[in-house]
Write a protein that holds these residues in place. Structure first.
Motif, PDB file in Angstrom:
ATOM      1  N   MET A   1       0.837  -1.191   0.000  1.00 48.82           N
ATOM      2  CA  MET A   1       0.000   0.000   0.000  1.00 48.82           C
ATOM      3  C   MET A   1       0.877   1.249   0.000  1.00 48.82           C
ATOM      4  O   MET A   1       1.798   1.323   0.809  1.00 48.82           O
ATOM      5  N   GLU A   2       0.624   2.170  -0.876  1.00 44.55           N
ATOM      6  CA  GLU A   2       1.530   3.317  -0.978  1.00 44.55           C
ATOM      7  C   GLU A   2       1.274   4.331   0.122  1.00 44.55           C
ATOM      8  O   GLU A   2       0.159   4.575   0.502  1.00 44.55           O
TER       9      GLU A   2
ATOM     10  N   ASN B   1      -8.930  -6.326  -1.127  1.00 40.23           N
ATOM     11  CA  ASN B   1      -7.609  -5.681  -1.165  1.00 40.23           C
ATOM     12  C   ASN B   1      -7.618  -4.516  -2.148  1.00 40.23           C
ATOM     13  O   ASN B   1      -7.140  -3.422  -1.844  1.00 40.23           O
TER      14      ASN B   1
ATOM     15  N   PHE C   1      -6.936  -0.703  -1.120  1.00 36.83           N
ATOM     16  CA  PHE C   1      -5.756  -0.017  -1.672  1.00 36.83           C
ATOM     17  C   PHE C   1      -6.166   1.262  -2.399  1.00 36.83           C
ATOM     18  O   PHE C   1      -5.503   2.287  -2.294  1.00 36.83           O
TER      19      PHE C   1
ATOM     20  N   LYS D   1      -5.044   5.355  -1.166  1.00 36.48           N
ATOM     21  CA  LYS D   1      -4.241   6.196  -2.075  1.00 36.48           C
ATOM     22  C   LYS D   1      -4.688   7.653  -2.018  1.00 36.48           C
ATOM     23  O   LYS D   1      -4.007   8.543  -2.497  1.00 36.48           O
TER      24      LYS D   1
ATOM     25  N   VAL E   1      -0.765  -9.436   2.523  1.00 33.79           N
ATOM     26  CA  VAL E   1      -0.694  -8.480   1.404  1.00 33.79           C
ATOM     27  C   VAL E   1      -0.494  -7.058   1.942  1.00 33.79           C
ATOM     28  O   VAL E   1       0.344  -6.297   1.451  1.00 33.79           O
TER      29      VAL E   1
ATOM     30  N   LYS F   1       3.053  -6.530   3.335  1.00 37.40           N
ATOM     31  CA  LYS F   1       4.029  -6.452   2.241  1.00 37.40           C
ATOM     32  C   LYS F   1       3.993  -5.056   1.608  1.00 37.40           C
ATOM     33  O   LYS F   1       5.029  -4.443   1.363  1.00 37.40           O
ATOM     34  N   HIS F   2       2.800  -4.560   1.387  1.00 39.69           N
ATOM     35  CA  HIS F   2       2.671  -3.240   0.765  1.00 39.69           C
ATOM     36  C   HIS F   2       3.153  -2.112   1.664  1.00 39.69           C
ATOM     37  O   HIS F   2       3.693  -1.123   1.181  1.00 39.69           O
TER      38      HIS F   2
END
Ligand code: AMP
Length: 220
Positions: free
Chosen positions: A1-2, A74, A78, A82, A104, A107-108
């Protein structure tokens, strides 16, 4: 995830069975810390209301008290984080809900993310009673209870005058299914985050303010 380059964004994850009071606490935390409250359940209900493809896929699954597939969830989560309002951090209410979602997400976010996980706990009996009497405002989503938090006027939201309704998945038979799903698929996340030393358990069979103060102490 940014995180839009904001490495120190605070990611607050709220775990706990349906009806434990996560949503109400999330609202209070959001107001206090000026962070957006992201409820995947609310996002899905918006999708259902707006008749999107995602909403059409999710509707029956939700009414049966089961979980919507990880890939759909997800992607939806996500997309939401953003948005620029998530730059300083955000509160995740109802996500992640499976080990696959948690993996997930981890990890992001990366290994140096600032993650805090609150595990709200109450007995099955308490949550079943809270959830099956719950009434929600269609407009502002404030929650009331038929016995424990009655609105001043029956069927009307004290805050905004909106209509109160019972979520279709808050009927007793679906509640029991949701509690079973929680135990099987979401409870393993307590261990997942505890092993990473990110989690605090808060007992929720006491007043909302006390729960809130304990939560804030942990988040500060
Ligand atoms: P909630 O409003 O959090 O109680 O969620 C209502 C319902 O939306 C759940 O019973 C699931 O069907 C679905 N849902 C919400 N969040 C998730 C998630 N992270 N993964 C899968 N399904 C979800």
């Amino acid at each position: 995830m940014e995180n839009h380059g904001t490495k120190n964004a605070l990611v607050i994850i709220l775990l706990g069975p349906p009806g434990v009071g996560k949503g109400s606490q999330a609202e209070k935390i959001a107001a206090k810390l000026h962070l957006p409250h992201i409820s995947t359940g609310d996002l899905l209900r918006e999708n259902i209301k707006n008749g999107t493809d995602l909403g059409k896929k999710a509707k029956d699954i939700m009414e049966e008290g089961k979980l919507v597939p990880d890939t759909l969830i997800n992607e939806m989560a996500f997309d939401r984080v953003k948005h620029p309002d998530c730059k300083e951090g955000y509160i995740l209410d109802g996500y992640p809900r499976t080990t696959a979602q948690a993996e997930v997400l981890s990890k992001h976010l990366g290994s140096d993310a600032n993650i805090k996980v609150v595990n709200f706990f109450a007995s099955d009996k308490t949550v079943a009673a809270r959830i099956s009497g719950r009434l929600i405002c269609r407009k502002c989503k404030t929650s009331f209870h038929r016995e424990f938090k009655k609105p001043k006027e029956e069927g009307i939201c004290d805050k905004c005058g909106g209509e109160l309704y019972q979520r279709p998945d808050d009927h007793m038979d679906t509640v029991l299914k949701r509690l079973q799903v929680y135990k099987e698929q979401t409870e393993p996340l307590i261990k997942f985050f505890d092993q990473k030393k990110l989690l605090k358990t808060i007992h929720c069979e006491k007043g909302m303010d006390e729960i809130f103060n304990e939560t804030l102490d942990f988040l500060k």
